[in-house]
Motif scaffolding. Sequence first.
Motif, PDB file in Angstrom:
ATOM      1  N   PRO A   1      83.641  29.777  64.054  1.00 34.62           N
ATOM      2  CA  PRO A   1      83.973  29.811  65.492  1.00 34.62           C
ATOM      3  C   PRO A   1      82.750  29.891  66.395  1.00 34.62           C
ATOM      4  O   PRO A   1      82.846  29.595  67.595  1.00 34.62           O
ATOM      5  CB  PRO A   1      84.835  31.077  65.623  1.00 34.62           C
ATOM      6  CG  PRO A   1      84.444  31.935  64.458  1.00 34.62           C
ATOM      7  CD  PRO A   1      84.107  30.983  63.348  1.00 34.62           C
TER       8      PRO A   1
ATOM      9  N   ALA B   1      82.702  23.449  60.341  1.00 29.82           N
ATOM     10  CA  ALA B   1      83.889  23.275  61.188  1.00 29.82           C
ATOM     11  C   ALA B   1      84.676  24.565  61.362  1.00 29.82           C
ATOM     12  O   ALA B   1      85.292  24.786  62.421  1.00 29.82           O
ATOM     13  CB  ALA B   1      84.780  22.184  60.605  1.00 29.82           C
ATOM     14  N   ASP B   2      84.703  25.429  60.350  1.00 32.92           N
ATOM     15  CA  ASP B   2      85.498  26.659  60.428  1.00 32.92           C
ATOM     16  C   ASP B   2      84.753  27.829  61.059  1.00 32.92           C
ATOM     17  O   ASP B   2      85.306  28.927  61.177  1.00 32.92           O
ATOM     18  CB  ASP B   2      85.973  27.070  59.021  1.00 32.92           C
ATOM     19  CG  ASP B   2      86.977  26.079  58.450  1.00 32.92           C
ATOM     20  OD1 ASP B   2      87.741  25.491  59.242  1.00 32.92           O
ATOM     21  OD2 ASP B   2      86.988  25.879  57.219  1.00 32.92           O
TER      22      ASP B   2
ATOM     23  N   THR C   1      79.750  25.726  68.583  1.00 35.69           N
ATOM     24  CA  THR C   1      80.366  25.077  69.748  1.00 35.69           C
ATOM     25  C   THR C   1      79.680  23.779  70.136  1.00 35.69           C
ATOM     26  O   THR C   1      80.180  23.057  70.999  1.00 35.69           O
ATOM     27  CB  THR C   1      80.339  26.020  70.968  1.00 35.69           C
ATOM     28  OG1 THR C   1      78.971  26.258  71.356  1.00 35.69           O
ATOM     29  CG2 THR C   1      81.033  27.347  70.655  1.00 35.69           C
TER      30      THR C   1
ATOM     31  N   ARG D   1      89.681  21.714  65.094  1.00 40.05           N
ATOM     32  CA  ARG D   1      88.753  21.964  66.204  1.00 40.05           C
ATOM     33  C   ARG D   1      88.750  20.741  67.116  1.00 40.05           C
ATOM     34  O   ARG D   1      88.474  19.613  66.685  1.00 40.05           O
ATOM     35  CB  ARG D   1      87.323  22.218  65.683  1.00 40.05           C
ATOM     36  CG  ARG D   1      87.193  23.327  64.655  1.00 40.05           C
ATOM     37  CD  ARG D   1      87.428  24.705  65.249  1.00 40.05           C
ATOM     38  NE  ARG D   1      86.519  25.071  66.321  1.00 40.05           N
ATOM     39  CZ  ARG D   1      85.277  25.546  66.151  1.00 40.05           C
ATOM     40  NH1 ARG D   1      84.775  25.665  64.910  1.00 40.05           N
ATOM     41  NH2 ARG D   1      84.542  25.880  67.177  1.00 40.05           N
ATOM     42  N   ARG D   2      89.032  20.963  68.383  1.00 41.47           N
ATOM     43  CA  ARG D   2      89.114  19.864  69.333  1.00 41.47           C
ATOM     44  C   ARG D   2      87.727  19.516  69.870  1.00 41.47           C
ATOM     45  O   ARG D   2      86.907  20.406  70.098  1.00 41.47           O
ATOM     46  CB  ARG D   2      90.039  20.238  70.497  1.00 41.47           C
ATOM     47  CG  ARG D   2      91.483  20.499  70.095  1.00 41.47           C
ATOM     48  CD  ARG D   2      92.230  21.143  71.252  1.00 41.47           C
ATOM     49  NE  ARG D   2      91.593  22.416  71.640  1.00 41.47           N
ATOM     50  CZ  ARG D   2      91.829  23.042  72.795  1.00 41.47           C
ATOM     51  NH1 ARG D   2      92.666  22.527  73.683  1.00 41.47           N
ATOM     52  NH2 ARG D   2      91.215  24.187  73.080  1.00 41.47           N
ATOM     53  N   VAL D   3      87.526  18.217  70.090  1.00 37.14           N
ATOM     54  CA  VAL D   3      86.282  17.718  70.668  1.00 37.14           C
ATOM     55  C   VAL D   3      86.632  17.050  72.000  1.00 37.14           C
ATOM     56  O   VAL D   3      87.457  16.133  72.039  1.00 37.14           O
ATOM     57  CB  VAL D   3      85.602  16.691  69.729  1.00 37.14           C
ATOM     58  CG1 VAL D   3      84.336  16.131  70.368  1.00 37.14           C
ATOM     59  CG2 VAL D   3      85.274  17.326  68.384  1.00 37.14           C
TER      60      VAL D   3
ATOM     61  N   LEU E   1      85.869  17.960  62.008  1.00 37.57           N
ATOM     62  CA  LEU E   1      86.345  18.868  63.050  1.00 37.57           C
ATOM     63  C   LEU E   1      87.831  18.670  63.310  1.00 37.57           C
ATOM     64  O   LEU E   1      88.586  19.637  63.485  1.00 37.57           O
ATOM     65  CB  LEU E   1      85.538  18.643  64.331  1.00 37.57           C
ATOM     66  CG  LEU E   1      84.060  19.058  64.271  1.00 37.57           C
ATOM     67  CD1 LEU E   1      83.312  18.556  65.502  1.00 37.57           C
ATOM     68  CD2 LEU E   1      83.928  20.579  64.145  1.00 37.57           C
ATOM     69  N   HIS E   2      88.276  17.422  63.325  1.00 38.95           N
ATOM     70  CA  HIS E   2      89.694  17.130  63.529  1.00 38.95           C
ATOM     71  C   HIS E   2      90.533  17.739  62.408  1.00 38.95           C
ATOM     72  O   HIS E   2      91.589  18.352  62.673  1.00 38.95           O
ATOM     73  CB  HIS E   2      89.906  15.619  63.593  1.00 38.95           C
ATOM     74  CG  HIS E   2      91.351  15.219  63.664  1.00 38.95           C
ATOM     75  ND1 HIS E   2      92.098  15.348  64.819  1.00 38.95           N
ATOM     76  CD2 HIS E   2      92.189  14.698  62.712  1.00 38.95           C
ATOM     77  CE1 HIS E   2      93.325  14.930  64.583  1.00 38.95           C
ATOM     78  NE2 HIS E   2      93.406  14.530  63.321  1.00 38.95           N
TER      79      HIS E   2
ATOM     80  N   ASP F   1      86.660  22.464  71.987  1.00 37.65           N
ATOM     81  CA  ASP F   1      86.165  23.539  71.123  1.00 37.65           C
ATOM     82  C   ASP F   1      84.723  23.311  70.672  1.00 37.65           C
ATOM     83  O   ASP F   1      83.947  24.259  70.555  1.00 37.65           O
ATOM     84  CB  ASP F   1      87.064  23.676  69.885  1.00 37.65           C
ATOM     85  CG  ASP F   1      88.504  23.986  70.249  1.00 37.65           C
ATOM     86  OD1 ASP F   1      88.724  24.781  71.185  1.00 37.65           O
ATOM     87  OD2 ASP F   1      89.418  23.425  69.609  1.00 37.65           O
ATOM     88  N   VAL F   2      84.392  22.069  70.380  1.00 31.89           N
ATOM     89  CA  VAL F   2      83.051  21.729  69.883  1.00 31.89           C
ATOM     90  C   VAL F   2      82.591  20.441  70.566  1.00 31.89           C
ATOM     91  O   VAL F   2      83.339  19.457  70.609  1.00 31.89           O
ATOM     92  CB  VAL F   2      83.040  21.529  68.349  1.00 31.89           C
ATOM     93  CG1 VAL F   2      81.614  21.246  67.867  1.00 31.89           C
ATOM     94  CG2 VAL F   2      83.615  22.734  67.627  1.00 31.89           C
TER      95      VAL F   2
END
Length: 357
Positions: A256, A253-254, A259, A281-283, A276-277, A286-287
Amino acid sequence: MGEPEREAGEPRRVRRRRATAGGGAVMADVARRAGVSGQTVSRVLNDHPRVRPETRQRVREAMRELGYRPTASARTLASGRSRTLGVISFDAARFGPAATLAGINEAAQEAGYLVTTIALAAADQVAVRRAVDRLLGQGADGIIAIAPQRSVGEALVEADHGMPMVTLDKSFSARFPVVAGDSASGARQATDHLLRLGHRTVRHIAGPVGWIAAEARLDGWRAALEDAGAAAHEPLFGDWSPDSGHELGRRIADDPDVTAVFVSNDQMAVGVLRALHEAGRRVPEDVSVIGYDDIPEAAHLLPPLTTVRTDFTEIGRRCLSLMLDQLDQLERTPEPGVRVTIPTELVVRASCGPTPG
């Protein structure tokens, strides 16, 4: 108690059958009343297609008039079959095996068969052999094995008693027909979809080592990346559970550079979404995330999960169909085992988007 009263001219052997049946009507009585042979009564009992409608109606009317109620043992004697099938299941709590079992049961009921299910926690040879022996002892006509692991398939071969058998996911004997979802193709569809959205590569959270579907999905993911000339990072291996998905999701998750993630089943994908949340990190901004199986909850997650759908009910029904084909071939030279592959479908929802930037 004395013997039931004997009708005039009634053969002694009929009187003995009457006594065994507690004084009720037997198949021979039905045959006499309907003016047909005992074999015809047997065919009516077993819904044989080669009985004329008027003859079938006459036999059934004779059954009603005589109060004849065929027992399971009578049907077995009439057909040489118990009309019972055994199912050996592993990891039955997971969505795929449970939905497949429901499909088998539904199709078996329509075909007039009962299903005895043995759910095993261990996939070792001793447990499998005992399950096969137990189903044989109960008079099962055949066995359907939901065998998702290689060790299970090998154990089935060791325990093979020559009876009809159908396996799921992979056949370990040329004699066993097999039904499987097209896991490799489904994984390729998922990976190709993410690459078409512009992602440079796709990370993979795989199912456990030794599981046939997990290995096929891993192969499909790798093949798609190779064909696209994309880098293939080492996969991370989970155990199908949301907890393992969460744990492995935290490990990527960390990063970058991550994706896009293809997860080998939806339950693990649920854990990945949470990881991810928690990492901010937005889904899908971001991913992007794709799961596999299309569990009923997938459409109701936030965001709704893109996934690969397998028709597990159809897999169960095709297993039953292959089993009935084998039973019909018992009096002929059996055909070699066949493989039936059920196609998959990519269900696109809101968890996927273009690569960031």
